[in-house]
Scaffold this active site. Sequence first.
Site, PDB file in Angstrom:
ATOM      1  NE  ARG A 101      -2.151  -1.024   3.669  1.00 21.71           N
ATOM      2  CZ  ARG A 101      -2.450  -0.156   4.778  1.00 21.71           C
ATOM      3  NH1 ARG A 101      -2.810   0.909   4.915  1.00 21.71           N
ATOM      4  NH2 ARG A 101      -2.051  -0.647   5.932  1.00 21.71           N
ATOM      5  CE1 TYR A 110       4.875   7.611  11.545  1.00 18.21           C
ATOM      6  CE2 TYR A 110       5.157   9.982  11.695  1.00 18.21           C
ATOM      7  CZ  TYR A 110       4.955   8.409  10.877  1.00 18.21           C
ATOM      8  OH  TYR A 110       5.105   8.724   9.829  1.00 18.21           O
ATOM      9  CE  LYS A 126       8.131   6.726  10.461  1.00 16.31           C
ATOM     10  NZ  LYS A 126       8.484   5.955   9.584  1.00 16.31           N
TER      11      LYS A 126
HETATM   12  P1  NAP Z   1       0.235   3.038   4.793  1.00 12.84           P
HETATM   13  O1  NAP Z   1      -0.524   3.413   3.699  1.00 12.84           O
HETATM   14  O2  NAP Z   1      -0.442   2.987   6.082  1.00 12.84           O
HETATM   15  O3  NAP Z   1       0.885   1.739   4.673  1.00 12.84           O
HETATM   16  C1  NAP Z   1       1.956   1.128   5.513  1.00 12.84           C
HETATM   17  C2  NAP Z   1       2.284  -0.195   5.415  1.00 12.84           C
HETATM   18  O4  NAP Z   1       3.074  -0.715   6.423  1.00 12.84           O
HETATM   19  C3  NAP Z   1       1.080  -1.181   4.731  1.00 12.84           C
HETATM   20  O5  NAP Z   1       1.796  -1.947   3.662  1.00 12.84           O
HETATM   21  C4  NAP Z   1       1.395  -2.116   6.084  1.00 12.84           C
HETATM   22  O6  NAP Z   1       1.216  -3.453   5.840  1.00 12.84           O
HETATM   23  C5  NAP Z   1       2.797  -2.216   6.411  1.00 12.84           C
HETATM   24  N1  NAP Z   1       3.114  -2.656   7.552  1.00 12.84           N
HETATM   25  C6  NAP Z   1       2.530  -2.023   9.207  1.00 12.84           C
HETATM   26  N2  NAP Z   1       3.328  -2.805  10.140  1.00 12.84           N
HETATM   27  C7  NAP Z   1       3.987  -3.691   9.532  1.00 12.84           C
HETATM   28  C8  NAP Z   1       4.758  -4.824   9.880  1.00 12.84           C
HETATM   29  N3  NAP Z   1       4.791  -5.070  11.324  1.00 12.84           N
HETATM   30  N4  NAP Z   1       5.393  -5.562   9.294  1.00 12.84           N
HETATM   31  C9  NAP Z   1       5.349  -5.603   7.864  1.00 12.84           C
HETATM   32  N5  NAP Z   1       4.720  -4.468   7.243  1.00 12.84           N
HETATM   33  C10 NAP Z   1       3.965  -3.639   7.982  1.00 12.84           C
HETATM   34  O7  NAP Z   1       1.394   3.970   5.151  1.00 12.84           O
HETATM   35  P2  NAP Z   1       2.395   5.153   4.332  1.00 12.84           P
HETATM   36  O8  NAP Z   1       1.741   6.473   4.466  1.00 12.84           O
HETATM   37  O9  NAP Z   1       2.390   4.389   2.740  1.00 12.84           O
HETATM   38  O10 NAP Z   1       3.817   4.988   5.115  1.00 12.84           O
HETATM   39  C11 NAP Z   1       4.832   4.439   4.551  1.00 12.84           C
HETATM   40  C12 NAP Z   1       6.053   4.949   5.463  1.00 12.84           C
HETATM   41  O11 NAP Z   1       6.240   6.266   5.370  1.00 12.84           O
HETATM   42  C13 NAP Z   1       5.751   4.766   6.958  1.00 12.84           C
HETATM   43  O12 NAP Z   1       6.973   4.367   7.616  1.00 12.84           O
HETATM   44  C14 NAP Z   1       5.451   6.007   7.528  1.00 12.84           C
HETATM   45  O13 NAP Z   1       5.753   6.227   8.802  1.00 12.84           O
HETATM   46  C15 NAP Z   1       6.214   6.957   6.495  1.00 12.84           C
HETATM   47  N6  NAP Z   1       5.449   8.308   6.413  1.00 12.84           N
HETATM   48  C16 NAP Z   1       4.450   8.364   5.877  1.00 12.84           C
HETATM   49  C17 NAP Z   1       4.136   9.592   5.442  1.00 12.84           C
HETATM   50  C18 NAP Z   1       2.553  10.171   4.891  1.00 12.84           C
HETATM   51  O14 NAP Z   1       2.058  11.347   5.079  1.00 12.84           O
HETATM   52  N7  NAP Z   1       1.619   9.165   4.275  1.00 12.84           N
HETATM   53  C19 NAP Z   1       4.738  10.864   5.861  1.00 12.84           C
HETATM   54  C20 NAP Z   1       6.020  10.608   6.411  1.00 12.84           C
HETATM   55  C21 NAP Z   1       6.517   9.295   6.702  1.00 12.84           C
HETATM   56  P3  NAP Z   1      -0.579  -3.883   6.134  1.00 12.84           P
HETATM   57  O15 NAP Z   1      -1.308  -3.502   4.902  1.00 12.84           O
HETATM   58  O16 NAP Z   1      -0.497  -5.259   6.634  1.00 12.84           O
HETATM   59  O17 NAP Z   1      -1.063  -3.222   7.149  1.00 12.84           O
END
Ligand code: NAP
Length: 246
Positions: free
Chosen positions: A14, A154, A158
């Site tokens: 995702r 969080y 980070k």
């Molecule tokens: P997301 O849409 O919620 O997707 C998170 C992904 O991580 C999902 O595929 C989830 O799998 C997987 N995951 C969660 N826990 C896990 C575990 N224990 N083992 C393996 N996989 C796991 O999040 P996103 O927004 O794409 O974020 C991706 C990264 O970017 C994260 O580290 C987040 O903190 C960082 N980030 C995001 C933003 C933002 O604005 N979106 C900003 C800064 C940083 P499932 O589908 O199985 O739950």
Amino acid sequence: MLAGQCAIVTGATRGIGRAIATKLATSGANVVVNYRSNTEEAEKLKTELEALGVKILLVQGDISKDEEAKKLILAAKDAFGKIDILVNNAGITKDGLIMRMKEEDFDKVIEVNLKGTFNCSKHVTSVMIKQKYGKIINISSVVGIVGNAGQVNYSASKAGIIGMTKSLAKELGSRGINVNAVAPGYIVTDMTEELSEKIKEETKNSIPLKRLGEPEDVAELVAFLASKSSDYITGQVINVDGGMVI
Ligand code: NAP
């Protein structure tokens, strides 16, 4: 650009992880797609990416558990004989003000975001040291740099990733391994979907580039850091945030 290389992306079915897996596959890498729960989505992504002419290996596993992180790394090594790139992307939020934050919500976020990054980095290191080559890219956040009310767990995870990135860069630089962190700002994914329209609008207005980020914005930088074009860059934290944090 990455033809024949082996890249592991954690949490890749995702959001940002999916965009990174897609970009690396488009650049010619064989990709090991780690995911935690959604096998159907993982299978769909595999079919989509294999159409690009690369090999895709799906590995289900919770990277916060050391044994499962180890299995992921060993499965990648068994399938492709080497691991060139590790993208520590998997992450979760469990937001709340500190007075109401449950201990388990603090622990869980640290376990997945910080310890998961440690687990995968630790096990991939022995493979990369033998190769004398590797690129480790950790997905941090601007929140790890400037903090955010309601996200002590969080932001701590980070910020921890940033410290880990710099220490690892110093530890592994002489072994031909580059370690960098990417700090996304507000990126449109399921993680940010739950925020109110009001917060989204306010955030957008506060960003110099006047738009929210897309997962592909992050994937572009990750592909650069995964490539030979970034060979003289290590221990850095690079924001992809439209200028949100300057
Ligand atoms: P997301 O849409 O919620 O997707 C998170 C992904 O991580 C999902 O595929 C989830 O799998 C997987 N995951 C969660 N826990 C896990 C575990 N224990 N083992 C393996 N996989 C796991 O999040 P996103 O927004 O794409 O974020 C991706 C990264 O970017 C994260 O580290 C987040 O903190 C960082 N980030 C995001 C933003 C933002 O604005 N979106 C900003 C800064 C940083 P499932 O589908 O199985 O739950």
